[in-house]
Scaffold this motif. Structure first.
Motif, PDB file in Angstrom:
ATOM      1  N   TYR A  75      -1.749   4.168  15.253  1.00  0.00           N
ATOM      2  CA  TYR A  75      -1.774   5.097  14.589  1.00  0.00           C
ATOM      3  C   TYR A  75      -2.776   4.255  13.123  1.00  0.00           C
ATOM      4  CZ  TYR A  75       1.919   2.676  11.849  1.00  0.00           C
ATOM      5  OH  TYR A  75       2.503   1.303  10.844  1.00  0.00           O
ATOM      6  N   ASP A  76      -3.764   5.302  12.900  1.00  0.00           N
ATOM      7  CA  ASP A  76      -4.822   4.846  11.728  1.00  0.00           C
ATOM      8  C   ASP A  76      -4.122   4.749  10.268  1.00  0.00           C
ATOM      9  OD1 ASP A  76      -6.570   3.963  14.010  1.00  0.00           O
ATOM     10  OD2 ASP A  76      -7.216   6.657  13.911  1.00  0.00           O
ATOM     11  N   VAL A  77      -4.693   3.812   9.683  1.00  0.00           N
ATOM     12  CA  VAL A  77      -4.404   3.887   7.803  1.00  0.00           C
ATOM     13  C   VAL A  77      -5.622   4.210   7.298  1.00  0.00           C
ATOM     14  CG1 VAL A  77      -2.850   2.500   5.994  1.00  0.00           C
ATOM     15  CG2 VAL A  77      -2.218   2.588   8.759  1.00  0.00           C
ATOM     16  N   ASN A  78      -5.688   4.841   5.915  1.00  0.00           N
ATOM     17  CA  ASN A  78      -7.035   5.338   5.336  1.00  0.00           C
ATOM     18  C   ASN A  78      -6.241   5.323   3.880  1.00  0.00           C
ATOM     19  OD1 ASN A  78      -9.614   5.631   4.169  1.00  0.00           O
ATOM     20  ND2 ASN A  78      -9.754   6.701   5.627  1.00  0.00           N
ATOM     21  N   TRP A  79      -7.021   5.120   2.676  1.00  0.00           N
ATOM     22  CA  TRP A  79      -6.791   5.557   1.361  1.00  0.00           C
ATOM     23  C   TRP A  79      -6.777   6.783   0.622  1.00  0.00           C
ATOM     24  CZ3 TRP A  79      -3.542   2.489  -1.485  1.00  0.00           C
ATOM     25  CH2 TRP A  79      -3.838   2.921  -2.873  1.00  0.00           C
ATOM     26  N   LEU A  80      -5.617   7.788   0.378  1.00  0.00           N
ATOM     27  CA  LEU A  80      -5.735   9.175   0.071  1.00  0.00           C
ATOM     28  C   LEU A  80      -6.257   8.905  -1.469  1.00  0.00           C
ATOM     29  CD1 LEU A  80      -3.021  11.432   1.362  1.00  0.00           C
ATOM     30  CD2 LEU A  80      -5.350  11.411   2.424  1.00  0.00           C
ATOM     31  N   ASP A  81      -7.370   9.820  -1.853  1.00  0.00           N
ATOM     32  CA  ASP A  81      -7.349   9.365  -3.025  1.00  0.00           C
ATOM     33  C   ASP A  81      -8.646  10.529  -3.702  1.00  0.00           C
ATOM     34  OD1 ASP A  81      -9.299   8.676  -5.977  1.00  0.00           O
ATOM     35  OD2 ASP A  81      -7.750   6.650  -5.755  1.00  0.00           O
ATOM     36  N   PRO A  82      -8.045  11.668  -4.829  1.00  0.00           N
ATOM     37  CA  PRO A  82      -9.479  12.099  -4.979  1.00  0.00           C
ATOM     38  C   PRO A  82     -10.730  11.870  -5.597  1.00  0.00           C
ATOM     39  CG  PRO A  82      -7.350  12.502  -6.452  1.00  0.00           C
ATOM     40  CD  PRO A  82      -7.446  10.983  -5.821  1.00  0.00           C
ATOM     41  N   ALA A  83     -10.960  10.873  -6.155  1.00  0.00           N
ATOM     42  CA  ALA A  83     -12.390   9.841  -5.510  1.00  0.00           C
ATOM     43  C   ALA A  83     -13.140  10.079  -4.290  1.00  0.00           C
ATOM     44  CB  ALA A  83     -12.540   9.395  -6.761  1.00  0.00           C
ATOM     45  N   ALA A  84     -14.439  10.842  -3.655  1.00  0.00           N
ATOM     46  CA  ALA A  84     -14.310   9.548  -1.877  1.00  0.00           C
ATOM     47  C   ALA A  84     -14.486   7.538  -2.864  1.00  0.00           C
ATOM     48  CB  ALA A  84     -15.709   9.739  -1.906  1.00  0.00           C
ATOM     49  N   THR A 109       0.839  -1.494  -0.448  1.00  0.00           N
ATOM     50  CA  THR A 109      -0.310  -0.139   0.230  1.00  0.00           C
ATOM     51  C   THR A 109       0.631   1.521   0.180  1.00  0.00           C
ATOM     52  OG1 THR A 109       0.153   0.045   2.578  1.00  0.00           O
ATOM     53  CG2 THR A 109      -1.748  -1.008   1.102  1.00  0.00           C
ATOM     54  N   ALA A 110       1.725   0.817   0.098  1.00  0.00           N
ATOM     55  CA  ALA A 110       2.555   2.238  -0.263  1.00  0.00           C
ATOM     56  C   ALA A 110       2.972   3.371  -1.268  1.00  0.00           C
ATOM     57  CB  ALA A 110       4.447   1.685   0.672  1.00  0.00           C
ATOM     58  N   ASN A 121     -11.070   1.259  -2.203  1.00  0.00           N
ATOM     59  CA  ASN A 121      -9.427   0.592  -1.668  1.00  0.00           C
ATOM     60  C   ASN A 121      -9.795   0.024  -0.023  1.00  0.00           C
ATOM     61  OD1 ASN A 121      -7.069   0.676  -3.897  1.00  0.00           O
ATOM     62  ND2 ASN A 121      -7.786   3.374  -3.741  1.00  0.00           N
ATOM     63  N   ILE A 122     -10.057   0.696   0.537  1.00  0.00           N
ATOM     64  CA  ILE A 122     -10.157   0.638   2.123  1.00  0.00           C
ATOM     65  C   ILE A 122     -11.465  -0.735   2.652  1.00  0.00           C
ATOM     66  CG2 ILE A 122      -9.788   2.270   3.101  1.00  0.00           C
ATOM     67  CD1 ILE A 122     -12.416   2.592   3.704  1.00  0.00           C
ATOM     68  N   ASN A 123     -11.911  -1.113   1.372  1.00  0.00           N
ATOM     69  CA  ASN A 123     -12.637  -2.542   1.437  1.00  0.00           C
ATOM     70  C   ASN A 123     -11.859  -3.562   0.256  1.00  0.00           C
ATOM     71  OD1 ASN A 123     -14.565  -1.625   2.671  1.00  0.00           O
ATOM     72  ND2 ASN A 123     -16.324  -0.643   0.515  1.00  0.00           N
ATOM     73  N   ARG A 124     -10.851  -3.145  -0.605  1.00  0.00           N
ATOM     74  CA  ARG A 124     -10.632  -4.130  -1.697  1.00  0.00           C
ATOM     75  C   ARG A 124      -9.291  -4.844  -0.550  1.00  0.00           C
ATOM     76  NH1 ARG A 124      -5.831  -3.115  -3.094  1.00  0.00           N
ATOM     77  NH2 ARG A 124      -4.924  -0.305  -2.994  1.00  0.00           N
ATOM     78  N   ASN A 125      -8.888  -4.179   0.840  1.00  0.00           N
ATOM     79  CA  ASN A 125      -7.552  -4.657   1.589  1.00  0.00           C
ATOM     80  C   ASN A 125      -8.115  -4.205   2.688  1.00  0.00           C
ATOM     81  OD1 ASN A 125      -5.133  -5.007   3.269  1.00  0.00           O
ATOM     82  ND2 ASN A 125      -3.805  -4.231   1.142  1.00  0.00           N
ATOM     83  N   ALA A 160      -3.107  12.385  -2.909  1.00  0.00           N
ATOM     84  CA  ALA A 160      -3.686  13.003  -3.677  1.00  0.00           C
ATOM     85  C   ALA A 160      -3.514  15.465  -3.733  1.00  0.00           C
ATOM     86  CB  ALA A 160      -4.956  13.138  -4.226  1.00  0.00           C
ATOM     87  N   ASN A 161      -2.824  15.537  -2.295  1.00  0.00           N
ATOM     88  CA  ASN A 161      -2.607  16.454  -2.566  1.00  0.00           C
ATOM     89  C   ASN A 161      -0.846  16.881  -2.483  1.00  0.00           C
ATOM     90  OD1 ASN A 161      -5.070  17.791  -2.749  1.00  0.00           O
ATOM     91  ND2 ASN A 161      -5.136  18.064   0.124  1.00  0.00           N
ATOM     92  N   GLY A 162      -0.193  15.507  -2.400  1.00  0.00           N
ATOM     93  CA  GLY A 162       0.770  15.620  -2.130  1.00  0.00           C
ATOM     94  C   GLY A 162       2.159  15.877  -3.046  1.00  0.00           C
ATOM     95  N   PRO A 163       3.271  16.001  -3.153  1.00  0.00           N
ATOM     96  CA  PRO A 163       3.858  16.730  -4.219  1.00  0.00           C
ATOM     97  C   PRO A 163       3.364  15.559  -5.847  1.00  0.00           C
ATOM     98  CG  PRO A 163       5.478  15.860  -2.807  1.00  0.00           C
ATOM     99  CD  PRO A 163       4.485  15.456  -2.193  1.00  0.00           C
ATOM    100  N   SER A 164       3.387  14.286  -4.835  1.00  0.00           N
ATOM    101  CA  SER A 164       3.391  13.821  -6.582  1.00  0.00           C
ATOM    102  C   SER A 164       1.447  13.632  -7.513  1.00  0.00           C
ATOM    103  CB  SER A 164       3.305  11.803  -6.763  1.00  0.00           C
ATOM    104  OG  SER A 164       2.880  11.341  -5.728  1.00  0.00           O
ATOM    105  N   GLY A 165       1.023  14.221  -7.221  1.00  0.00           N
ATOM    106  CA  GLY A 165      -0.527  14.216  -6.597  1.00  0.00           C
ATOM    107  C   GLY A 165      -1.500  13.278  -7.157  1.00  0.00           C
ATOM    108  N   THR A 166      -0.576  11.833  -6.269  1.00  0.00           N
ATOM    109  CA  THR A 166      -1.129  10.572  -6.780  1.00  0.00           C
ATOM    110  C   THR A 166      -2.096   9.753  -5.518  1.00  0.00           C
ATOM    111  OG1 THR A 166       0.905   9.418  -6.352  1.00  0.00           O
ATOM    112  CG2 THR A 166      -0.081   9.559  -8.604  1.00  0.00           C
ATOM    113  N   ALA A 167      -2.553   8.846  -5.978  1.00  0.00           N
ATOM    114  CA  ALA A 167      -3.130   8.621  -5.184  1.00  0.00           C
ATOM    115  C   ALA A 167      -2.208   7.417  -3.847  1.00  0.00           C
ATOM    116  CB  ALA A 167      -4.671   7.653  -5.144  1.00  0.00           C
ATOM    117  N   ALA A 168      -2.308   6.960  -2.839  1.00  0.00           N
ATOM    118  CA  ALA A 168      -1.380   6.287  -1.406  1.00  0.00           C
ATOM    119  C   ALA A 168      -2.588   5.884  -0.281  1.00  0.00           C
ATOM    120  CB  ALA A 168      -0.185   6.753  -1.753  1.00  0.00           C
TER     121      ALA A 168
END
Length: 418
Positions: free
Chosen positions: A382-391, A346-347, A397-401, A352-360
């Motif tokens: 610490y908690d972990v979630n998936w960043l993505d421009p589309a909700a 998942t790394a 992604n949090i359902n697939r993993n 989406a707001n980071g330097p690369s503009g991609t989801a992670a």
């Protein structure tokens, strides 16, 4: 700080700090080591606790128990059990890998129920044994919900012999725009009976709905700390509408045993504690120094250490710290940050707001857990979630993993600069 079913781009950039007492922190500033600059020396992954929650969530024996959640807090009960409290929580069943995309992840389908809060009981041996009926704290009104934060066992009345469990709650209301995970509304305190953990009542402490600007609303209870005759209660604002969201930390105090009495609360105003007047922050400048609405401070020797997701885009991946000789500051820092490890496969880029503009995947909301720590080492989740421009993509992604939307743990050691 929570973001179930929504994009956490802004929420994760907000800091999440934590404050409580270290397991070896019996020394106070009068009799113990003097206050000194203190930072994190090492952060080691705690695979045992991370694996325990993974195994409990994957167990398909029941369909009404916890399979994932965030907003992780804990409290040791008088009989030796530990109660784990979560905010947005998935129930239902988890399916064995591979997932429908052919990936080697345990997964849940889109019909899995989600509740706003939950409680999971750990027995005296350290095994997770059951999920309490959910939601543990009912919604106060349509379009509003409660998130549990810090919890503390204290006398029902100051100086009394009967103990109860107090759970601080944040009331949120449905919002739009930057407030996709809810608008801050109020601080409440729930009283639970012991040992059966029955919710006896909920008392409102501070109603913030009269504050016009949601970014100026202060919610208390991210953590508590005892010193002398007082329980210090920390809270914060939510800076969501700014380009580089950093929030401010605040502190109140209550006589021990008085958490559920609104008249007993006193708020820091910049020079002292008062029951009236405008509270003033103890940390935060709106730029590179600041915290999120959830935080913890650990007391080690004579020093308070505050840890938080770093400010700005670095806060999508790294935890930093501050130190102080008093709950009211001044706070020194931020110190060098460290990156908590993410689940396998998942790394990626910082979001989406980071330097690369991609989801992670991204970490957020670190919280201290002295109830499961040992001398010299502080366990932090610490908690972990998936960043993505589309909700919709974030939820998929949090359902697939299912490893994404669960607490992970590290063990910290601190270093003093005497």
């Amino acid at each position: 700080m929570r973001g179930t079913l929504v994009v956490l781009l802004l929420a994760l950039a907000c800091a999440a700090v934590f404050l409580t007492a270290l397991p070896d922190g019996e020394d106070d500033r009068e009799s113990g080591p003097a206050c000194a600059a203190t930072t994190v020396r090492t952060a080691t992954a705690d695979s045992r606790l991370t694996g325990a929650f993974g195994a409990y969530g994957d167990d398909g024996a029941r369909s009404d128990d916890w399979t994932g959640g965030d907003g992780t807090h804990s409290v040791r009960l008088p009989d030796g059990r530990v109660l784990w409290l979560f905010s947005d929580t998935f129930l239902g069943r988890v399916h064995a890998p591979p997932n429908p995309q052919g990936q080697p992840h345990a997964w849940r389908d889109g019909s899995a129920p989600m509740v706003r809060n939950s409680g999971v009981v750990m027995d005296r041996s350290g095994a997770l044994e059951r999920t309490l009926p959910t939601p543990l704290f009912a919604d106060p009104a349509p379009g509003q919900w409660r998130w549990p934060v810090a919890a503390k066992v204290e006398p029902r009345l100051p100086g009394g012999d009967e103990d109860v469990l107090r759970v601080l709650l944040w009331t949120r209301a449905t919002g739009t725009g930057p407030w996709i995970y809810g608008v801050p509304a109020a601080t409440e305190v729930a009283t639970l009976t012991l040992p059966d953990l029955r919710v006896e009542g909920i008392t409102q402490i501070s109603d913030q709905r009269g504050v016009a600007d949601p970014e100026q609303r202060v919610l208390y209870g991210t953590t508590t700390a005892d010193e002398g005759e007082w329980t210090y209660v920390f809270g914060g604002t939510d800076a969501q509408a700014t380009a580089r969201p950093t929030s401010h930390a605040y502190v109140a105090r209550v006589p021990r045993g008085g958490l559920a009495d609104p008249a007993a609360w006193e708020y820091w105003n910049g020079s002292g504690f008062t029951r009236t007047g405008k509270p003033r922050p103890v940390l935060g400048n709106g730029d590179r120094e600041g915290v999120g609405s959830a935080f913890t401070v650990v007391r080690t020797g004579g020093t308070y250490v505050l840890l938080t997701m770093a400010a700005g885009t670095e806060g999508l991946a790294r935890v930093t710290s501050y130190w102080s000789c008093s709950p009211t500051g001044p706070w020194h820092g931020p110190a060098q940050a460290f990156a908590p490890p993410l689940p396998k496969d998942t790394a990626g880029a910082p979001g989406a707001n980071g330097p690369s503009g991609t989801a992670a995947a991204a970490p957020y909301n670190p919280q201290a857990h002295p109830a499961v720590s040992r001398p010299g080492r502080l366990v932090v989740s610490y908690d972990v979630n998936w960043l993505d421009p589309a909700a919709a993509n974030a939820q998929a992604n949090i359902n697939r993993n299912v490893a994404l939307y669960r607490p992970r743990f590290v063990s910290l050691r601190f270093e003093r600069e005497d």
